[in-house]
Motif scaffolding. Structure first.
Motif, PDB file in Angstrom:
ATOM      1  N   SER A 124       0.865  -1.178   0.000  1.00 34.63           N
ATOM      2  CA  SER A 124       0.000   0.000   0.000  1.00 34.63           C
ATOM      3  C   SER A 124       0.903   1.230   0.000  1.00 34.63           C
ATOM      4  N   PRO A 125       1.057   1.869  -1.146  1.00 29.61           N
ATOM      5  CA  PRO A 125       2.021   2.962  -1.232  1.00 29.61           C
ATOM      6  C   PRO A 125       1.586   4.230  -0.504  1.00 29.61           C
ATOM      7  N   GLY A 126       0.304   4.374  -0.289  1.00 26.64           N
ATOM      8  CA  GLY A 126      -0.186   5.627   0.282  1.00 26.64           C
ATOM      9  C   GLY A 126      -0.173   6.729  -0.774  1.00 26.64           C
ATOM     10  N   ALA A 127      -0.717   7.856  -0.398  1.00 23.25           N
ATOM     11  CA  ALA A 127      -0.793   8.971  -1.345  1.00 23.25           C
ATOM     12  C   ALA A 127       0.338   9.951  -1.066  1.00 23.25           C
ATOM     13  N   LEU A 128       0.734  10.642  -2.117  1.00 25.64           N
ATOM     14  CA  LEU A 128       1.809  11.622  -2.002  1.00 25.64           C
ATOM     15  C   LEU A 128       1.255  13.030  -2.085  1.00 25.64           C
ATOM     16  N   SER A 129       1.852  13.916  -1.312  1.00 27.84           N
ATOM     17  CA  SER A 129       1.485  15.327  -1.426  1.00 27.84           C
ATOM     18  C   SER A 129       1.992  15.857  -2.766  1.00 27.84           C
ATOM     19  N   ALA A 130       1.085  16.471  -3.512  1.00 25.15           N
ATOM     20  CA  ALA A 130       1.478  17.011  -4.816  1.00 25.15           C
ATOM     21  C   ALA A 130       2.581  18.058  -4.655  1.00 25.15           C
ATOM     22  N   ALA A 131       2.523  18.795  -3.566  1.00 28.23           N
ATOM     23  CA  ALA A 131       3.547  19.830  -3.337  1.00 28.23           C
ATOM     24  C   ALA A 131       4.904  19.179  -3.089  1.00 28.23           C
ATOM     25  N   ASP A 132       4.927  18.069  -2.367  1.00 26.26           N
ATOM     26  CA  ASP A 132       6.199  17.375  -2.111  1.00 26.26           C
ATOM     27  C   ASP A 132       6.789  16.828  -3.402  1.00 26.26           C
ATOM     28  N   VAL A 133       5.919  16.318  -4.264  1.00 19.59           N
ATOM     29  CA  VAL A 133       6.415  15.793  -5.545  1.00 19.59           C
ATOM     30  C   VAL A 133       6.947  16.934  -6.392  1.00 19.59           C
ATOM     31  N   ALA A 134       6.219  18.030  -6.405  1.00 21.47           N
ATOM     32  CA  ALA A 134       6.667  19.180  -7.200  1.00 21.47           C
ATOM     33  C   ALA A 134       7.999  19.723  -6.687  1.00 21.47           C
ATOM     34  N   ALA A 135       8.199  19.623  -5.381  1.00 20.43           N
ATOM     35  CA  ALA A 135       9.438  20.129  -4.797  1.00 20.43           C
ATOM     36  C   ALA A 135      10.575  19.117  -4.886  1.00 20.43           C
ATOM     37  N   GLY A 136      10.294  17.969  -5.440  1.00 18.02           N
ATOM     38  CA  GLY A 136      11.328  16.956  -5.596  1.00 18.02           C
ATOM     39  C   GLY A 136      11.643  16.194  -4.329  1.00 18.02           C
ATOM     40  N   LYS A 137      10.784  16.307  -3.320  1.00 15.62           N
ATOM     41  CA  LYS A 137      11.055  15.609  -2.060  1.00 15.62           C
ATOM     42  C   LYS A 137      10.794  14.115  -2.168  1.00 15.62           C
ATOM     43  N   VAL A 138       9.926  13.758  -3.087  1.00 15.23           N
ATOM     44  CA  VAL A 138       9.581  12.350  -3.247  1.00 15.23           C
ATOM     45  C   VAL A 138       9.255  12.124  -4.723  1.00 15.23           C
ATOM     46  N   PRO A 139       9.653  10.976  -5.280  1.00 13.41           N
ATOM     47  CA  PRO A 139       9.363  10.735  -6.705  1.00 13.41           C
ATOM     48  C   PRO A 139       7.869  10.632  -6.978  1.00 13.41           C
ATOM     49  N   PHE A 140       7.496  10.833  -8.231  1.00 12.16           N
ATOM     50  CA  PHE A 140       6.095  10.789  -8.638  1.00 12.16           C
ATOM     51  C   PHE A 140       5.427   9.482  -8.226  1.00 12.16           C
ATOM     52  N   ASP A 141       6.162   8.390  -8.328  1.00 15.43           N
ATOM     53  CA  ASP A 141       5.573   7.092  -7.955  1.00 15.43           C
ATOM     54  C   ASP A 141       6.230   6.539  -6.689  1.00 15.43           C
ATOM     55  N   ASP A 184      -6.444  -7.812   6.674  1.00 13.30           N
ATOM     56  CA  ASP A 184      -5.550  -7.012   7.513  1.00 13.30           C
ATOM     57  C   ASP A 184      -4.941  -5.915   6.664  1.00 13.30           C
ATOM     58  N   MET A 185      -4.796  -4.774   7.274  1.00 13.37           N
ATOM     59  CA  MET A 185      -4.332  -3.624   6.501  1.00 13.37           C
ATOM     60  C   MET A 185      -3.507  -2.705   7.388  1.00 13.37           C
ATOM     61  N   LEU A 186      -2.409  -2.221   6.833  1.00 15.64           N
ATOM     62  CA  LEU A 186      -1.614  -1.190   7.515  1.00 15.64           C
ATOM     63  C   LEU A 186      -1.386  -0.072   6.517  1.00 15.64           C
ATOM     64  N   GLU A 187      -1.767   1.121   6.880  1.00 15.44           N
ATOM     65  CA  GLU A 187      -1.559   2.234   5.956  1.00 15.44           C
ATOM     66  C   GLU A 187      -1.436   3.541   6.730  1.00 15.44           C
ATOM     67  N   ASN A 188      -0.866   4.496   6.051  1.00 11.52           N
ATOM     68  CA  ASN A 188      -0.693   5.821   6.652  1.00 11.52           C
ATOM     69  C   ASN A 188      -0.846   6.855   5.547  1.00 11.52           C
ATOM     70  N   PHE A 189      -1.903   7.597   5.604  1.00  6.40           N
ATOM     71  CA  PHE A 189      -2.137   8.613   4.577  1.00  6.40           C
ATOM     72  C   PHE A 189      -1.826  10.020   5.072  1.00  6.40           C
ATOM     73  N   THR A 190      -1.663  10.183   6.387  1.00  7.61           N
ATOM     74  CA  THR A 190      -1.524  11.550   6.906  1.00  7.61           C
ATOM     75  C   THR A 190      -0.172  11.815   7.568  1.00  7.61           C
TER      76      THR A 190
END
Lengths: 700, 254
Positions: A263-280, A321-327
């Motif tokens: 479960s990859p979770g969602a990425l902040s669009a601002a973080d991706v735009a800032a290069g903090k995390v890759p698009f995928d 069973d599920m483990l995730e963190n979106f926030t």
């Protein structure tokens, strides 16, 4: 080992029955085709899906649609049976986990989340999970093996009396089996560019009816990016135990399934735009889950005089069973907001339907069903080591869902068919809260839902349709505790939420269909759905939130061209305007435009191909934000010669960088930055170009 | 269909409209002491405040969203921020904030600008903030009675001919959140009006006083005419409870 225990005896039984049972004469409608398609002497018949003729009831609604084995067999992007839902016109799927987790479903202006407003039945068994810890009506269809899905029937809106809980947007039925032309034994292996390995075995002896088969599947996929890994094993078996005029038919269905997924979770669009995390990319690599299902069903059908009795008993065990963190670290700056969920249940159910003509033009249908579930569910906030930081939910639940229904179909003339009736649904809950002194609450709820359909035949080619129906969604068991129990980390000043209840939806549909003599079919449906006060249980604040009145208005157009029997071009277009009545604000999530253009080709020479271009309009998100428009082109080509078939599937042919899921909420991942509680755009990257090559060997 | 036609169609279809973020508006947030007027408590004490200082952190502004009005009115429409799972609907969202530590000193700095809030456009209904203990970094003198505490109230209480001066120093656990102070405003892209944060000794709806439950005469056993309310007192706990009630705060566009 347990799968082997189930498979081996069934395989033996199936083989014995295949040898012992005489080949039954084909149904009259199939005979001429079967003769024309006499098998080649060497390796048996090619699966000529295009030539199968089956008898179906004439449609009663403009939006009714049946997707047959021919279309299913060449559909692109058919990684799992879950993906087959993409073939349903007007359905949008969004995977915010990896293959194996239930997908988010959108239909007719509903953001049905994991299934809260779309009813799905597999072989007649309801699959939506009432009170699932991860989402009301949670759907996990990955236990199905695509090769044995014989047909998908779609009834949009809640217009027929056999559409039950969750069918506000519609009902999708998966029929299992292997059609005569595709029967035999086959072994398939698929290799994909995401280091995907999938093996499948289908044993469907030709001497048996289409209902009988054994199928086994194993899959491992590393995924196109971190957090997308998935693996599963599945066994799906059905055998007709009895088939006689005196005793009717008796079908035994068994399924065993286990999967793990990321479960990859969602990425902040601002973080991706800032290069903090890759698009995928992923923020944390430990998200994921597992899913297990064991299912057994026995279906009995028999003709009783002029009537027909259809009954089914089934039992099921599920573990999720599920483990995730979106926030991120928004709630807990120290331990983080990882949420671990566990959901287990045993269920048993019984369904019965009896239909018989009262007079030549009038048919009565009565039926009913009961399902009882024993559920254990937990929800915890855990730290990086997955140690429990805080327990949010620990419930024991007993719940019952039952209904009765009755309807009449009247066909006074050749050009008019009327169907009317109603159903009464009852839900009973008994919930024990293990975290709060074993607090126990019970609740029984009921609601009646009328349904009415009219179909007019105008000349040889035109049909007109109108329909009204009341749909329903039952509350989840946790909502019974709302107002009694509030998680300790939630600050509630005074509002304690609404009362748990079954909320109804009122829907109408008007439509027309032109069925050409040879190659053209056009359907047009206009629909509307009104919900007075939708009740949504917010599982974080434990409050039943009542939403303002909504209405969803839309138009669906489908166009099918068949210039040759072996080729079909389809265009499906859905336009929806979904709004809150009072404010005029758009309902978040609902896609306003969906278009699917598809090509299905199954040539007698053995060449087959499928292409699908899906365009998804910009979806409104909360707080005035909007999701991106995207278009995806998927292809599939195949060729069979003798016993060997090769299939190539190419997903996202243009390698478009797209956002499969887009959301608007607050998160806090970089703890070196100031914390903000303002919602911002987040997304989950959709798969890039992916290629899968499959080879199938038909053994007999 | 020509190759050119196919290519054109594909390009047109795959040309994506980008995602669109919400519209943000920057609005000043300032103090407004207009609501600090004499209040009469349930013991007929007329209380007049001369000093009101409260240490808070992170002001949030919330929208009601599409929560149904009928159910909302049941108890004040106030729900906490919901950290919703993506795709799951949630109401009562925080869509405006002014992050940071503040001393809300209405009487000493009426009209003072606290900062500039980042607001999404929408129909606002509520304001939240967290209480905290004041620290030296707030610019307080070492002898300031607020230092190390959450609130400092000074004033007089009068009943008939009797008038008492009082001072209250209150402690509220850091992180305790005040949820749902009224904030009725429609923020649009062109909105410029600052937001004024008010303190209301009298609940404007039910006319309850911040000082309900206090008998000032009983708090002056030595009869020197001076009342001191400090942590540990029963009066402190009574006053602390009412001070945490959202009805004594209000935010409004100027």
């Amino acid at each position: 080992m347990p799968l082997a225990l189930v498979l081996v005896p069934l395989l033996g039984l199936l083989s014995t029955r295949a040898a012992a049972q005489e080949v039954k004469p084909r149904e009259a409608s199939e005979e001429p085709r079967a003769k024309r398609l006499a098998p080649r002497p060497s390796f048996g018949a090619l699966p000529r899906y295009a030539t199968l003729v089956t008898t179906r009831r004439p449609p009663l609604m403009a939006s009714q649609r049946v997707i047959d084995a021919r279309e299913l067999s060449v559909a692109p992007r058919r990684r799992s049976a879950d993906d087959l839902l993409r073939l349903v016109p007007g359905v949008l799927l969004s995977q915010h986990g990896a293959e194996g987790k239930g997908q988010q479903i959108f239909l007719r202006g509903f953001d049905a989340a994991h299934g809260s407003d779309v009813e799905v039945l597999v072989a007649g068994i309801p699959i939506n999970e009432l009170s699932n810890i991860h989402g009301q009506g949670y759907l996990d269809l990955n236990f199905m093996i695509p090769e044995v899905v014989r047909q998908i029937s779609v009834s949009k809106g809640p217009f027929q009396i056999n559409q039950g809980n969750f069918a506000n947007a519609g009902t999708i039925r998966f029929e299992l089996g292997v059609d005569p032309a595709a029967r035999g034994t086959r072994v398939g292996y698929e290799l994909g560019s995401t280091i995907r390995h999938r093996g499948v075995v289908v044993h469907a002896p030709k001497g048996l009816r289409k209902e009988s088969f054994l199928a086994f599947e194993a899959m491992h996929d590393r995924g196109f990016a971190p957090g997308r890994q998935a693996q599963r094993v599945s066994s799906l078996d059905q055998i007709r135990l009895v088939d006689s005029p005196a005793h009717g038919t008796l079908d035994l269905l068994g399924a065993g399934y286990y999967a793990t997924f990321g479960s990859p979770g969602a990425l902040s669009a601002a973080d991706v735009a800032a290069g903090k995390v890759p698009f995928d990319g992923v923020y944390q690599g430990d998200g994921g889950g597992s899913s297990l299902r064991a299912l057994v069903s026995l279906r009995h059908q028999i003709s009783l005089g002029h009537g027909r009795l259809d009954q089914r008993v089934y039992g099921q065990f599920r573990r999720f069973d599920m483990l995730e963190n979106f926030t991120g670290y928004l709630q807990d700056p120290v331990n983080g907001d990882r949420r671990a969920q566990m959901h287990r249940f045993f269920s048993a159910g019984y369904q019965v339907e009896y239909a018989r003509p009262l007079v030549d033009t009038l048919t009565l249908t009565v039926g009913g069903a009961w399902q009882g579930d024993s559920v254990a569910q937990e929800d915890q906030r855990v730290d990086a080591g997955h140690a429990v930081v805080q327990e949010n939910w620990d419930l024991g639940i007993g719940q019952h869902a039952a209904h009765t229904r009755a309807g009449l179909r009247w066909r006074p003339t050749r050009w008019l068919t009327l169907e009317g009736g109603g159903r009464a649904d009852m839900f009973a809950y008994d919930v024990i809260d293990h975290l709060h002194d074993e607090t126990r609450r019970k609740k029984v709820l009921g609601r009646a839902s009328p349904r009415l359909l009219a179909a007019f035949q105008v000349g040889e080619r035109w049909s007109l349709f109108s329909a009204y129906g009341r749909g329903l969604r039952a509350p989840e068991a946790r909502s019974i505790l709302a107002g009694v129990t509030t998680p300790s980390d939630v600050v509630l000043d005074r509002y304690k939420g609404g009362t748990p209840r079954i909320f109804p939806s009122d829907a109408v549909e008007l439509g027309a269909r032109y069925t050409g003599k040879r190659w053209l079919t056009i359907g047009l449906a206009a629909f509307g759905t009104w919900i007075d006060r939708e009740l949504v249980f917010d599982h974080v604040s434990a409050v039943n939130i009542e939403l303002n009145r909504t209405r969803r208005l839309g138009v669906e157009l489908d166009l099918s061209l068949r210039p040759r029997p072996w080729i079909e071009l389809r265009q499906d277009l859905t336009v929806v305007n979904a709004r809150f009545v009072q404010s005029g604000a758009a309902i978040p999530g609902a896609p306003p435009l969906l278009s699917a253009s598809s090509l299905t080709l199954v040539h007698p020479s053995g060449v087959r191909a499928g292409a699908r271009l899906q365009v998804v309009g910009s979806r409104p998100l909360p707080h005035g934000a909007r999701a991106a428009t995207y278009a995806l082109l998927d292809l599939s080509v195949g060729y069979r010669r003798g016993p060997l078939q090769l299939d190539l599937q190419v997903d996202n042919v243009t390698n478009a960088q797209w956002k499969e899921g887009e959301y608007h909420y607050a998160s806090y991942w970089d703890t070196s930055e100031p914390r903000s509680t303002l919602p911002t755009l987040h997304f989950i990257a959709g798969p890039p170009l992916a290629v899968r090559l499959a080879t199938t060997l038909f053994l007999m | 269909m020509s190759k050119r036609h196919v290519l054109t169609t594909m390009l047109a279809a795959t040309a994506c409209t980008p995602s669109q973020e919400s519209v943000h508006v920057q609005l000043d947030v300032q103090l407004d002491a207009a609501g600090i007027v004499p209040t009469t408590n349930d013991g007929d004490w007329v209380v007049e405040l001369t000093t009101v200082r409260i240490a808070v952190t992170d002001l949030q502004f919330t929208i009601l969203g599409e929560m149904h009005g009928a159910s909302a009115s049941l108890g004040g429409w106030l729900i906490s921020r919901v950290w919703a799972h993506p795709g799951h609907y949630a109401g009562g969202d925080v869509t405006g904030e002014l992050a940071g530590d503040f001393i809300l000193d209405w009487t000493g700095h009426d009209g003072m600008k606290l900062g500039t809030a980042d607001m999404l456009t929408g129909d606002y209904n509520g304001m939240n903030f967290n209480f905290r203990a004041a620290v030296a970094a707030d610019g307080l003198e070492a002898a300031d009675p607020l230092l190390g505490h959450t609130a400092h109230l000074v004033g007089t209480a009068r009943k008939g001919e009797q008038e008492l001066a009082f001072t209250a120093v209150l402690d509220i656990a850091a992180g305790t959140q005040l949820v749902g102070a009224p904030f009725e405003d429609t923020v649009e892209a062109a909105t410029l009006d600052p937001i004024e944060v008010q303190f209301l000794p009298t609940d404007p709806v039910e006319a309850k006083s911040l000082f309900d439950g206090l008998d000032f005469a009983a708090l002056d056993p030595d009869g020197d005419g001076v009342v001191s309310i400090v942590p540990g007192d029963e009066a402190h706990n009574i006053l602390r409870r009412t001070l945490q009630t959202h009805v004594h705060y209000n935010a409004t566009p100027k």
